[in-house]
Write an enzyme that holds these catalytic residues in place. Structure first.
Site, PDB file in Angstrom:
ATOM      1  N   GLU A  91       0.820  -1.219   0.000  1.00 55.39           N
ATOM      2  CA  GLU A  91       0.000   0.000   0.000  1.00 55.39           C
ATOM      3  C   GLU A  91       0.849   1.261   0.000  1.00 55.39           C
ATOM      4  O   GLU A  91       1.948   1.271   0.533  1.00 55.39           O
ATOM      5  CB  GLU A  91      -0.828   0.062   1.295  1.00 55.39           C
ATOM      6  CG  GLU A  91      -1.772  -1.079   1.465  1.00 55.39           C
ATOM      7  CD  GLU A  91      -2.362  -1.145   2.874  1.00 55.39           C
ATOM      8  OE1 GLU A  91      -2.510  -0.087   3.521  1.00 55.39           O
ATOM      9  OE2 GLU A  91      -2.668  -2.254   3.307  1.00 55.39           O
ATOM     10  N   CYS A 115       5.356  -5.605  16.117  1.00 56.68           N
ATOM     11  CA  CYS A 115       4.762  -4.645  17.059  1.00 56.68           C
ATOM     12  C   CYS A 115       3.298  -5.021  17.316  1.00 56.68           C
ATOM     13  O   CYS A 115       2.566  -5.348  16.386  1.00 56.68           O
ATOM     14  CB  CYS A 115       4.855  -3.221  16.512  1.00 56.68           C
ATOM     15  SG  CYS A 115       6.545  -2.657  16.245  1.00 56.68           S
ATOM     16  N   CYS A 118       0.214  -3.156  15.448  1.00 57.25           N
ATOM     17  CA  CYS A 118       0.351  -2.828  14.030  1.00 57.25           C
ATOM     18  C   CYS A 118      -0.223  -3.921  13.131  1.00 57.25           C
ATOM     19  O   CYS A 118       0.072  -5.103  13.294  1.00 57.25           O
ATOM     20  CB  CYS A 118       1.823  -2.603  13.711  1.00 57.25           C
ATOM     21  SG  CYS A 118       2.108  -2.180  11.996  1.00 57.25           S
ATOM     22  N   CYS A 332      -1.474   2.138   7.846  1.00 53.87           N
ATOM     23  CA  CYS A 332      -0.758   1.117   7.088  1.00 53.87           C
ATOM     24  C   CYS A 332      -1.172  -0.313   7.415  1.00 53.87           C
ATOM     25  O   CYS A 332      -1.431  -0.668   8.539  1.00 53.87           O
ATOM     26  CB  CYS A 332       0.742   1.257   7.262  1.00 53.87           C
ATOM     27  SG  CYS A 332       1.237   1.913   8.834  1.00 53.87           S
TER      28      CYS A 332
HETATM   29  N1  SAH Z   1       8.647  -0.041  10.613  1.00 60.93           N
HETATM   30  C1  SAH Z   1       8.740   1.378  10.680  1.00 60.93           C
HETATM   31  C2  SAH Z   1       7.821   2.127   9.729  1.00 60.93           C
HETATM   32  C3  SAH Z   1       6.410   1.642   9.511  1.00 60.93           C
HETATM   33  S1  SAH Z   1       5.088   2.003  10.605  1.00 60.93           S
HETATM   34  C4  SAH Z   1       8.530   1.847  12.088  1.00 60.93           C
HETATM   35  O1  SAH Z   1       8.230   1.029  12.939  1.00 60.93           O
HETATM   36  O2  SAH Z   1       8.704   3.021  12.354  1.00 60.93           O
HETATM   37  C5  SAH Z   1       4.827   3.726  10.656  1.00 60.93           C
HETATM   38  C6  SAH Z   1       4.400   4.198  12.038  1.00 60.93           C
HETATM   39  O3  SAH Z   1       3.047   3.837  12.347  1.00 60.93           O
HETATM   40  C7  SAH Z   1       5.258   3.607  13.156  1.00 60.93           C
HETATM   41  O4  SAH Z   1       5.539   4.605  14.078  1.00 60.93           O
HETATM   42  C8  SAH Z   1       4.330   2.582  13.734  1.00 60.93           C
HETATM   43  O5  SAH Z   1       4.709   2.233  15.024  1.00 60.93           O
HETATM   44  C9  SAH Z   1       3.007   3.288  13.654  1.00 60.93           C
HETATM   45  N2  SAH Z   1       1.830   2.445  13.783  1.00 60.93           N
HETATM   46  C10 SAH Z   1       1.666   1.168  13.395  1.00 60.93           C
HETATM   47  N3  SAH Z   1       0.434   0.729  13.706  1.00 60.93           N
HETATM   48  C11 SAH Z   1      -0.189   1.755  14.303  1.00 60.93           C
HETATM   49  C12 SAH Z   1      -1.493   1.920  14.854  1.00 60.93           C
HETATM   50  N4  SAH Z   1      -2.368   0.932  14.862  1.00 60.93           N
HETATM   51  N5  SAH Z   1      -1.801   3.122  15.367  1.00 60.93           N
HETATM   52  C13 SAH Z   1      -0.899   4.131  15.362  1.00 60.93           C
HETATM   53  N6  SAH Z   1       0.315   4.033  14.860  1.00 60.93           N
HETATM   54  C14 SAH Z   1       0.677   2.856  14.339  1.00 60.93           C
END
Ligand code: SAH
Length: 346
Positions: A91, A115, A118, A332
């Site tokens: 995406e 994580c 996520c 994402c």
């Molecule tokens: N892997 C990288 C980049 C991708 S995620 C990283 O971890 O930074 C981009 C951002 O969105 C990251 O800060 C991630 O922790 C956050 N993120 C992922 N899922 C989320 C959610 N459900 N709500 C808010 N932020 C989220």
């Protein structure tokens, strides 16, 4: 297997063309076509037919297919779900801001980091993206939407520093004057905190913005929501951020997803202030996007506001991320996940 032409730099393309007896300027013509979104050699009308055929025999041109395109009725945000040549999907999200159009791109198919909040990591890592596949998200979003893209954030699906070499090559490609010509200062790269890779990035002294997904005031909380913290505890991560700042003079941007009752108390903000002392930083507070599969919930608005105030009072700038595209599952991993699930059901 034919070689992936768009992953080559202009200099490499010039060498490759020289090796088959073609002049340098031909390489530049092809490079320009590719970076404008030509999907086949036949579109390259300033090349002779025999040359087009010859190149077609040697090289492959990547061009993702749009399988879903959703546009927010509220703010114009466009979300693309791309199908890559092996059938995998990723995406990108194209957002309009006052300072220009910004695209959030994916760096991997899936993500290995695990994580807890996520959606991108639920099925693990499938594979890393090629430089051309990173670039295509920018090129084809611009081509399809007609919106000129001036900013890039590497914050989509995947961990960019887990795909280090391809991401570095992508940065060089997207920065080239003959291509998209997007300046490093208009690019942000987000990482969950792979310390050795942050050090490697620091050595390159790029002028991009490093975003670090911190999401917790201490190891006790971070261990619970981010498995990467077991490998690189937050003290080591913050030390790497300090080294990064020393090497690049670029202020670190910390991302902090606000999770109800987990990391959003005023004491948590105070603990952060103590631990970040002396490190120029900016906080991006993101009210957690609720993911169906997860029990974690977003913080209340009042908790976010109080957290922001505590940071600001302590001398650390903090902004609350404006949520764009809330009506189109723009965060994402959600669209890819839904698409894959609907395919499994069929
Ligand atoms: N892997 C990288 C980049 C991708 S995620 C990283 O971890 O930074 C981009 C951002 O969105 C990251 O800060 C991630 O922790 C956050 N993120 C992922 N899922 C989320 C959610 N459900 N709500 C808010 N932020 C989220």
């Amino acid at each position: 297997m034919k070689q992936d032409l768009k992953s080559m730099t202009l200099a490499e393309m010039q060498d490759a063309f020289a090796a088959i007896g073609e002049p340098k300027f031909r390489a530049k013509q092809v490079f320009v076509w590719l970076h404008r979104g030509a999907a086949s050699f036949d579109e390259m009308t300033n090349l002779s037919k025999p040359l087009r055929q010859r190149l077609d025999g040697l090289y492959d041109i990547t061009a993702p297919e749009i399988v879903r395109k959703l546009q927010s009725q509220k703010d114009g945000t466009i979300k693309y779900l791309w199908k890559l040549r092996d059938g995998n999907c990723v995406e990108s999200v194209l957002m309009q801001y006052h300072h220009g159009n910004s695209i959030c791109i994916s760096s991997e198919v899936g993500c290995p980091m695990g994580c807890k909040f996520c959606a991108s990591t639920l099925g693990g890592l499938v594979r890393r993206l090629e430089p051309s596949e990173l670039l295509d998200q920018v090129i084809f979003a611009q081509k399809d939407s007609g919106m000129e893209i001036s900013n890039i954030v590497l914050m989509g699906i995947g961990e960019p520093l887990d795909n280090f070499d391809n991401v570095m090559r992508f940065l060089e490609l997207v920065n080239s004057p003959e291509g998209m010509n997007i300046s490093m200062r208009h690019i942000s790269l987000s990482t969950c905190g792979l310390v050795p890779k942050i050090d490697e990035l620091a050595k390159r002294k790029l002028q991009l913005t490093l975003s670090v997904s911190l999401h917790a005031p201490n190891d006790e909380v971070r261990d619970r929501i981010m498995p990467v913290n077991k490998a690189y505890p937050s003290e080591e991560l913050l030390a790497a951020c300090r080294r990064y700042y020393q090497a690049t003079s670029r202020r670190i941007s910390f991302e902090y997803a606000m999770i109800d009752g987990v990391n959003d108390r005023p004491e948590d903000a105070k603990e952060l202030l103590r631990r970040l002392k002396g490190l120029p930083a900016h906080f991006n507070l993101i009210p957690l996007n609720h993911v169906e599969e997860s029990p974690l919930k977003p913080s209340t608005r009042a908790a976010v506001a109080a957290f922001q105030k505590t940071l600001e009072d302590g001398g650390v700038t903090a902004t609350v991320r404006r949520t764009l595209g809330g009506d189109i599952d723009a965060s994402c991993g959600q669209l890819r996940r839904k698409y894959n699930q609907s395919k499994e059901k069929r």
